[in-house]
Structure formats: structure tokens, C-alpha cells
Design an enzyme around this catalytic site. Structure first.
Site: not given
Length: 518
Positions: A112, A226, A272, A329, A364
Site C-alpha cells: 500500500e 482517502h 495519501r 477518512h 497516517r
């Protein structure tokens, strides 16, 4: 009234892990304002990040977490997270939890954004959260009392210590429940945004409850968006996991041009905040953005939940392109806690997204959230197991809040619109000031100090949203730099002296404003 040894508020992964490690030593009762499955953890498509492969190491995971967090992270908390993560996951596996493996029985490790190695464990493909929550609920069956559809509306504080909670159910019945410790595990607050991946119940309740009780709240400006939510008729209708890009999907414009190719060295797997802002910039130009999944073999088998989501909205995955838009998100900030989940109020703990351990910094790292709940849930439980039970005195508990005249409240939708358009992906002083003034027209200090017993549950939710939205907005105004999930169009660069600008100072000023200490 009966005395419960430990009360946990919320039913997501952090709450359940805490209860799992604690129930043999303490009498645990869990309150959730809806159903026990209605949480962000249940919805989590992504997996759990941990350094399991021979090529990986906790130090790499540490560095990736720090980089993604804009070096705003608490270094010791990050080290705790990545070192203890594999151990805690093995405990769950030993108890019977199964993660996806290949034909040789080795973990299927996904990739990811912003991870340098494949280290994402999945269960049930893109249904890891559901698998974890279902497993823990089964483990806790008969061992822990779970009370559904009962909302905590106040933390009971006596002589500076949290000694329980006040709840209200859908019939309007109010009850006080006393305990030697209360653990807030209510999730974050990004359900306050018009476009959000969160469960509709995630509206900042725990943060508002803690703030009203006098707890220190920190880093509220850091909201992660997100990048890829399925977009139908101009609305965000569900999450498309980052694991899809990890398996080879790429973002493209309407004419098929790769969107992230020249934006960041990691391209579609960039952090992100960078991906979300890039998509946002394209959309405000009036263009559409798609996730090209054509190179992923057996997509429907690999991502069954996403396939089901697409079909439910009439999106044909065979075209190979899914329309996407960013959505709120995750909250990196929250109730300030130490490494064991202790808040600034004795007897009150927080864990999971409601808490700010410092592990996420300003942004994050993907799949670190379930890991945080697993690691710090265990640490909170261990702390509560070691502590001796405290004598609770509540016969003459004073009501710290006062009844005030009822005021006209906005709707939930109005708050969501304000947050999305004025405190969203890209911010500036003008829009933030407008939002701050909009929130303050409802007199936030009054709501902080108001007895909410006579309010309906829907009204209490809106009060919590007003308090939390004001905290986010005011914090975003105070931080005149761009870092991680907080991007200021008028201050696009990060402050190199960020270590001297830790946001706790800002939150102390906010606390003083509300509580009249200046």
C-alpha cells in the site's frame, strides 16, 4: 446502581482488543450507541501492517511511518507500534484468527501507499476489519457485557477523577454507571464530512465528551482524506481500498493519462495526502478521475466487497475504470494519551482513533490504524490489569453542567457541508475563518458547559459535532504551515522549526478559551 470495574465506550477493534486482553481480570461492560458491528473497524477493507517478511524489518516500518507522518510523530510511540505489532498479531493468530495465505501457507502480504515493502496482512481479501471484529466478538461472547443502542452522553467526574458514565437510550431513559476506569474507544470524527468513508455513527462523540470533561485534546487539524472513494452522481458512496492500487491499479484522467506519474516518486502509492490533493485539484478543474483496474487479474475474487459495492451502484467493473473522489477518512489527532492510553484525567483512558498516541503524526501510514488498535488496546488492558481498583464515592456526585435555554441547532447535513467546503482537503485563512465564525454563532462554550439530559439523542450528536468541528477548525487556523493531512493553500510549505511548534500549545490556548481560565 451496580459498579462495573471497567467501562469501554465503543465497539471497534481497539475496544474489542482491550476487552479481550482484560476480561479475565476485570468485569468489563461495553456501551455502543448503535449496533456492535457499526464501526469503522467493521468497514475496514485494508489490512494490518506489520514487518513479517524476511526482507522487512521493524526499522523500515518505523521509517515509513515517520516519513508519512511528516515527522510530527511521537518517535517512542512509533517504535512501540512497529516493534510490538508482530507479537500482538501472533497472539491473535494463536487464538484462532486466520489471515490470508498463499498455496504454501505463507502470509499473503499486500502493498500500500508509502510502504517500502509488502507488509499488509489481509483476512477475507478486502474484508479484514469484518474478519477481525467477528473473531473478537466470538471470543468475547459470554465473557463481556455488550449494551447496544445506548449512548454515553456524559463522563462522570468527581474530585478530578473519571468514575463512570451517564447514558441515554432510544426510549429516553437516563442512567449512571460507575467504574474504576472508563476507556473511550469511540472512533474519530470524519463522519462529520459530506464525503466520508466512515460509518455514519462516527461523529466525534468521544472527543467532545472528553473535552467537556476537561481532557486535553491535540492535533485536531490533521485530517486524512482517502484518495479513492467510489463516486456516483457526484457523491462518495463507498471506499475503494488502497490495496487496489497496491495490486497494480493506477489513477487516470478521462483521456487515460496517468495522473500521478510525474507528481511523486512513488506515483500512485504516494502518501495519501499527496494523492488526495492531486485528485482534488483535477476535480475542481471540472475533470473526472478514474481508477484503472484493468491490469488486476481476478479482481472480483481479490476484492469481493468492492465488487459488491460497484454492482450495487450499477458500476460495471468489466470496463476497467472506477470513478473516484477523495473523502474524509481518518483523524490523526484526538484525546491526548500517554503510551498506556492514560488521558489527562485520572481514571479516563482512550484508545484507537479517538486517542492521539502520536503514532500517526500529521498523516497516517496506510494500514497502521488496525495495528494501532491491536497494540495500544493490549497496552491499555495491561495497565488496567496492574492497577488496583479504586474506591468509588458517588453518593453526592455534583452535576458540573448547568441547564441553559435551548438554542436552535443546525442540521447534521449543514455541519457536513461546512466541514467539507471550508475545512477540507485544501484550506486557507479566509475559508477557515468563515467556518470558525459559523460554528461560534452557536456559542460553543455554552454547549461545553450545558447539561444535555433533556436533549434528544439526535440533538446531542449535533452538539458533539459542533464542539468537534470547532476544535478542528480553530486548530487548522492556528497551524500556519502545511504538514501531512493539514494543507494550507496560503502557507503551502512546512515549518522547518516544527519541533518547537508542537500543537499542544495551541490546544492549551483553546482549553483556556472555553473554560474561562484567561
Amino acid at each position: 446502581m451496580p459498579k462495573e470495574h471497567v467501562i469501554i465506550v465503543g465497539s471497534g477493534i481497539a475496544a474489542l482488543v482491550t476487552a479481550w486482553h482484560l476480561h479475565e481480570y476485570r468485569n468489563v461492560i461495553i456501551f455502543t450507541k448503535s449496533k456492535k458491528e457499526e464501526s469503522n473497524s467493521w468497514l475496514a477493507q485494508g489490512g494490518v501492517a506489520a514487518a513479517f517478511s524476511k526482507q522487512d524489518d521493524w526499522r523500515f516500518h518505523y521509517e515509513d511511518t515517520m516519513i508519512a507522518g511528516g515527522y510530527h510523530n511521537d518517535e517512542r510511540a512509533v517504535e512501540t507500534l512497529v516493534k510490538e505489532g508482530p507479537k500482538r498479531i501472533r497472539e491473535l493468530i494463536a487464538a484462532g484468527l486466520q489471515f490470508d495465505t498463499d498455496k504454501d501457507g505463507r502470509f499473503h502480504l499486500g502493498n500500500e501507499g508509502a510502504h517500502r515493502h509488502r507488509r499488509i496482512l489481509h483476512a477475507g481479501g478486502d474484508q479484514t476489519g469484518r474478519a477481525l471484529v467477528s473473531f473478537l466478538l466470538e471470543q468475547l461472547r459470554g465473557n463481556v457485557t455488550i449494551i447496544e443502542d445506548e449512548c454515553v452522553i456524559e463522563l462522570l467526574v468527581h474530585n478530578g477523577r473519571c468514575i463512570g458514565v451517564k447514558t441515554k437510550n432510544h426510549s429516553g431513559i437516563i442512567a449512571a454507571h460507575y467504574a474504576s476506569a472508563v476507556v473511550l474507544s469511540t472512533g474519530g470524527c470524519t463522519g462529520m464530512y459530506e464525503f466520508s468513508s466512515n460509518a455514519s455513527t462516527v461523529t466525534g462523540d468521544g472527543i467532545a465528551l472528553a473535552y467537556r470533561a476537561g481532557a486535553v485534546i491535540t492535533d485536531m487539524e490533521f485530517i486524512q482524506f482517502h484518495p479513492t472513494m467510489l463516486c456516483v452522481d457526484g457523491k462518495a458512496v463507498g471506499l475503494i481500498s488502497e490495496a487496489v492500487r497496491g495490486e497494480g491499479a493506477v489513477l487516470v484522467t478521462e483521456d487515460g493519462t496517468r495522473l500521478m506519474e510525474h507528481v511523486h516518486p512513488q506515483q500512485d502509492l504516494a502518501p495519501r495526502d499527496i494523492v488526495a490533493r492531486t485528485i482534488h485539484g483535477e476535480i475542481i478543474k471540472g475533470n473526472r478521475v478514474y481508477l484503472d483496474i484493468s491490469k488486476i487479474a481476478n479482481f472480483s475474487e481479490r476484492f469481493p466487497a468492492i465488487t459488491k459495492l460497484c454492482k450495487s451502484y450499477g458500476i460495471n467493473i468489466e470496463t476497467g475504470k472506477l470513478p473516484v473522489v477523495p473523502g474524509a477518512h481518518f483523524l490523526m489527532g484526538g484525546i491526548q494519551v500517554d503510551s498506556r492510553g492514560q488521558t489527562s484525567i485520572p481514571g479516563l483512558y482512550a484508545v484507537g482513533e479517538a486517542a492521539c498516541t502520536g503514532v500517526h503524526g500529521a498523516n497516517r501510514l496506510a494500514s497502521n490504524s488496525l495495528l494501532e488498535g491491536i497494540v495500544f488496546g493490549a497496552r491499555v488492558a495491561e495497565t488496567l490489569r496492574r492497577h488496583e481498583q479504586n474506591t468509588i464515592t458517588y453518593e453526592h456526585l455534583e452535576n458540573r453542567f448547568v441547564k441553559k435555554s435551548r438554542k436552535l441547532l443546525p442540521t447534521k447535513q449543514q455541519i457536513q457541508t461546512i466541514m467539507m467546503h471550508y475545512v477540507g482537503i485544501v484550506r486557507d485563512e479566509q475559508r477557515l475563518t468563515y467556518a470558525k465564525q459559523w460554528f461560534e454563532q452557536f456559542s460553543i462554550p455554552d454547549f461545553v458547559n450545558t447539561n444535555v439530559d433533556d436533549f434528544k439523542l439526535e440533538e446531542i450528536t449535533i452538539i458533539h459535532m459542533l464542539i468537534t468541528g470547532w476544535l478542528i477548525t480553530t486548530s487548522a487556523l492556528q497551524r500556519t504551515e502545511s504538514r501531512g493531512g493539514h494543507y494550507r493553500h496560503d502557507y503551502p510549505h512546512a515549518d522547518e522549526n516544527w519541533q518547537q511548534r508542537r500543537i499542544l500549545r495551541v490546544k492549551q490556548e483553546l482549553m483556556a478559551k472555553v473554560w474561562g481560565e484567561k
